[in-house]
Motif scaffolding. Structure first.
Motif, PDB file in Angstrom:
ATOM      1  N   VAL A 108       0.834  -1.201   0.000  1.00 31.47           N
ATOM      2  CA  VAL A 108       0.000   0.000   0.000  1.00 31.47           C
ATOM      3  C   VAL A 108       0.872   1.256   0.000  1.00 31.47           C
ATOM      4  N   LEU A 109       1.952   1.243   0.783  1.00 25.57           N
ATOM      5  CA  LEU A 109       2.858   2.385   0.820  1.00 25.57           C
ATOM      6  C   LEU A 109       3.497   2.626  -0.545  1.00 25.57           C
ATOM      7  N   PHE A 110       3.935   1.540  -1.191  1.00 27.79           N
ATOM      8  CA  PHE A 110       4.549   1.671  -2.513  1.00 27.79           C
ATOM      9  C   PHE A 110       3.537   2.185  -3.542  1.00 27.79           C
ATOM     10  N   VAL A 111       2.326   1.614  -3.525  1.00 28.52           N
ATOM     11  CA  VAL A 111       1.305   1.994  -4.501  1.00 28.52           C
ATOM     12  C   VAL A 111       0.873   3.446  -4.303  1.00 28.52           C
ATOM     13  N   ALA A 112       0.658   3.847  -3.058  1.00 27.41           N
ATOM     14  CA  ALA A 112       0.234   5.222  -2.780  1.00 27.41           C
ATOM     15  C   ALA A 112       1.309   6.215  -3.214  1.00 27.41           C
ATOM     16  N   GLY A 113       2.566   5.880  -2.921  1.00 24.95           N
ATOM     17  CA  GLY A 113       3.650   6.773  -3.311  1.00 24.95           C
ATOM     18  C   GLY A 113       3.782   6.894  -4.815  1.00 24.95           C
ATOM     19  N   SER A 114       3.695   5.777  -5.521  1.00 28.34           N
ATOM     20  CA  SER A 114       3.833   5.818  -6.977  1.00 28.34           C
ATOM     21  C   SER A 114       2.643   6.526  -7.620  1.00 28.34           C
ATOM     22  N   ALA A 115       1.440   6.302  -7.078  1.00 25.50           N
ATOM     23  CA  ALA A 115       0.248   6.953  -7.636  1.00 25.50           C
ATOM     24  C   ALA A 115       0.328   8.469  -7.470  1.00 25.50           C
ATOM     25  N   CYS A 234       1.441  -3.821 -13.940  1.00 30.80           N
ATOM     26  CA  CYS A 234       0.212  -3.022 -13.970  1.00 30.80           C
ATOM     27  C   CYS A 234       0.425  -1.705 -14.717  1.00 30.80           C
ATOM     28  N   ALA A 235       1.609  -1.107 -14.589  1.00 34.76           N
ATOM     29  CA  ALA A 235       1.905   0.127 -15.307  1.00 34.76           C
ATOM     30  C   ALA A 235       1.939  -0.117 -16.817  1.00 34.76           C
ATOM     31  N   LEU A 236       2.484  -1.269 -17.226  1.00 35.64           N
ATOM     32  CA  LEU A 236       2.499  -1.612 -18.648  1.00 35.64           C
ATOM     33  C   LEU A 236       1.076  -1.809 -19.180  1.00 35.64           C
ATOM     34  N   MET A 237       0.218  -2.445 -18.376  1.00 33.64           N
ATOM     35  CA  MET A 237      -1.176  -2.619 -18.795  1.00 33.64           C
ATOM     36  C   MET A 237      -1.879  -1.276 -18.875  1.00 33.64           C
ATOM     37  N   ALA A 238      -1.533  -0.350 -17.984  1.00 33.20           N
ATOM     38  CA  ALA A 238      -2.115   0.990 -18.033  1.00 33.20           C
ATOM     39  C   ALA A 238      -1.707   1.703 -19.322  1.00 33.20           C
ATOM     40  N   LEU A 239      -0.445   1.530 -19.711  1.00 33.85           N
ATOM     41  CA  LEU A 239       0.029   2.132 -20.956  1.00 33.85           C
ATOM     42  C   LEU A 239      -0.722   1.561 -22.156  1.00 33.85           C
ATOM     43  N   ALA A 240      -0.978   0.246 -22.118  1.00 34.30           N
ATOM     44  CA  ALA A 240      -1.747  -0.377 -23.194  1.00 34.30           C
ATOM     45  C   ALA A 240      -3.183   0.141 -23.223  1.00 34.30           C
ATOM     46  N   SER A 257      -3.702  -0.014 -10.691  1.00 25.30           N
ATOM     47  CA  SER A 257      -2.802  -0.076  -9.534  1.00 25.30           C
ATOM     48  C   SER A 257      -3.152  -1.267  -8.661  1.00 25.30           C
ATOM     49  N   PRO A 258      -2.152  -2.035  -8.215  1.00 24.65           N
ATOM     50  CA  PRO A 258      -2.421  -3.291  -7.492  1.00 24.65           C
ATOM     51  C   PRO A 258      -2.780  -3.110  -6.032  1.00 24.65           C
ATOM     52  N   GLY A 259      -4.040  -2.841  -5.789  1.00 22.70           N
ATOM     53  CA  GLY A 259      -4.510  -2.827  -4.401  1.00 22.70           C
ATOM     54  C   GLY A 259      -4.594  -1.439  -3.798  1.00 22.70           C
ATOM     55  N   GLY A 260      -5.098  -1.389  -2.574  1.00 27.42           N
ATOM     56  CA  GLY A 260      -5.295  -0.113  -1.901  1.00 27.42           C
ATOM     57  C   GLY A 260      -6.500   0.620  -2.462  1.00 27.42           C
ATOM     58  N   LEU A 261      -7.667  -0.058  -2.504  1.00 28.66           N
ATOM     59  CA  LEU A 261      -8.861   0.527  -3.119  1.00 28.66           C
ATOM     60  C   LEU A 261      -9.200   1.878  -2.517  1.00 28.66           C
ATOM     61  N   MET A 279     -12.927   3.060 -10.117  1.00 29.80           N
ATOM     62  CA  MET A 279     -13.579   2.285  -9.062  1.00 29.80           C
ATOM     63  C   MET A 279     -14.139   0.981  -9.613  1.00 29.80           C
ATOM     64  N   ALA A 280     -14.576   0.991 -10.887  1.00 31.39           N
ATOM     65  CA  ALA A 280     -15.086  -0.247 -11.487  1.00 31.39           C
ATOM     66  C   ALA A 280     -13.990  -1.295 -11.545  1.00 31.39           C
ATOM     67  N   MET A 281     -12.812  -0.897 -12.021  1.00 30.67           N
ATOM     68  CA  MET A 281     -11.697  -1.837 -12.132  1.00 30.67           C
ATOM     69  C   MET A 281     -11.225  -2.317 -10.763  1.00 30.67           C
ATOM     70  N   GLN A 282     -11.070  -1.392  -9.835  1.00 33.34           N
ATOM     71  CA  GLN A 282     -10.576  -1.745  -8.512  1.00 33.34           C
ATOM     72  C   GLN A 282     -11.558  -2.646  -7.764  1.00 33.34           C
TER      73      GLN A 282
END
Length: 312
Positions: A108-115, A234-240, A257-261, A279-282
């Motif tokens: 969650v810390l990694f995802v929040a920081g990157s987002a 997940c970032a690569l899929m976002a780019l696609a 993003s993987p988790g931390g809805l 929100m639909a994807m998450q």
């Protein structure tokens, strides 16, 4: 406190009640608008969902194979669902809830920081500090009483039927149907959610001991590598997504993003991203992880061969 020798423990009834509240919280995120968004883009949504599930399963398998983590613990700890839900469910399936919590909240810390970083890069000079004003004590209606009844009755039913994690899954599934069908408006004030998080956090934290803490530190490099690997995929899929659906990268990144809805929802709300798609994807991934997590954990536990422990 536990590592310093504290012996106080939280009554298990508080932990069980908190599971039911979290089930209602997950159900609250499912609405008719989310279902419409999913139906409109179902092929790409299905592909990303399956790819993420496969990646999380592979990550858990590799963690078990190349670290000293137990099978079910590695699987639940690497699952890209809501951290609180994964922690609440994992114990019922034989995982070490302490290590699962460590892995989930580190991600969650990694995802929040990157987002937050992606928001800053995407919005450039227009980026502003994301602030969500929480109303801790909103006026309560009959919906609050109905939500408590849902949590109590559905949670009791799930436990009575001895369904694994039924205390959380039954309120989640029943509540999702009622909420999406506009039969019930789930009302969960912030103070109640904070209490549920606190009881789960205390229950898990007070079970830590020196051996578990040292194991967490010992496997930290592998855990960090697995987190970064899943985030990169997940970032690569976002780019696609930006190419296929002509979508802005910020919305695509937050959606995958993987988790931390709850964390992603806060960032999306303050950044101008397409909130309904995010929100639909998450939400869909969280439901999918909750449904497939037990089978995935069992498979990894049985088939991932751990290397011998040289210190054993």
């Amino acid at each position: 406190m536990s590592l310093c020798g504290a012996t106080v423990r939280i009554d298990n009834r508080f932990f069980i009640s908190s599971q039911a509240i979290i089930g209602c919280m997950i159900a609250q995120n499912l609405s008719s608008s989310i279902l419409v968004s999913l139906a409109a883009n179902w092929p790409i949504v299905l592909f990303i969902l399956l790819a993420t599930l496969f990646a999380s399963g592979l990550s858990g398998w590799l963690l078990v194979r190349f670290s000293h983590l137990p099978g079910t613990t590695g699987a639940w700890g690497s699952s890209p669902g809501g951290a609180a839900a994964m922690v609440a469910m994992s114990e019922d399936y034989g995982a070490d809830v302490r290590l699962v919590a460590f892995m989930q909240y580190l991600r969650v810390l990694f995802v929040a920081g990157s987002a937050a970083l992606v928001v800053r890069i995407s919005m450039g000079g227009d980026a502003q500090e994301i602030v969500q004003e929480l109303v801790w004590f909103p006026p309560l209606s009959w919906d609050f009483a109905a939500t408590l009844a849902l949590a109590g009755v559905a949670g009791w039913l799930g436990r009575r039927l001895r369904f694994p994690s039924g205390t959380m899954l039954f309120p989640m599934l029943i509540g999702a149907g009622l909420h999406a069908g506009d039969v019930l408006t789930i009302q969960l004030p912030e103070w109640l959610l904070a209490m549920a998080y606190a009881f789960i956090g205390w229950s898990v934290g007070l079970r830590f001991n020196r051996a578990v803490f040292l194991l967490a530190l010992r496997t930290l490099p592998q855990i960090v590598i697995s987190i970064l690997g899943l985030m990169s995929l997940c970032a690569l899929m976002a780019l696609a997504l930006t190419k296929v659906l002509d979508m802005d990268f910020l919305t695509a990144y937050l959606a995958t993003s993987p988790g931390g809805l709850d964390t992603v929802a806060i960032i999306a709300a303050g950044s101008g991203a397409d909130m309904s798609f995010v929100m639909a994807m998450q939400t869909l991934r969280l439901f999918s992880i909750l449904m497939t997590g037990p089978a995935m954990a069992k498979f990894i536990s049985r088939h991932a061969q751990r290397r011998p422990d040289p210190l054993a």
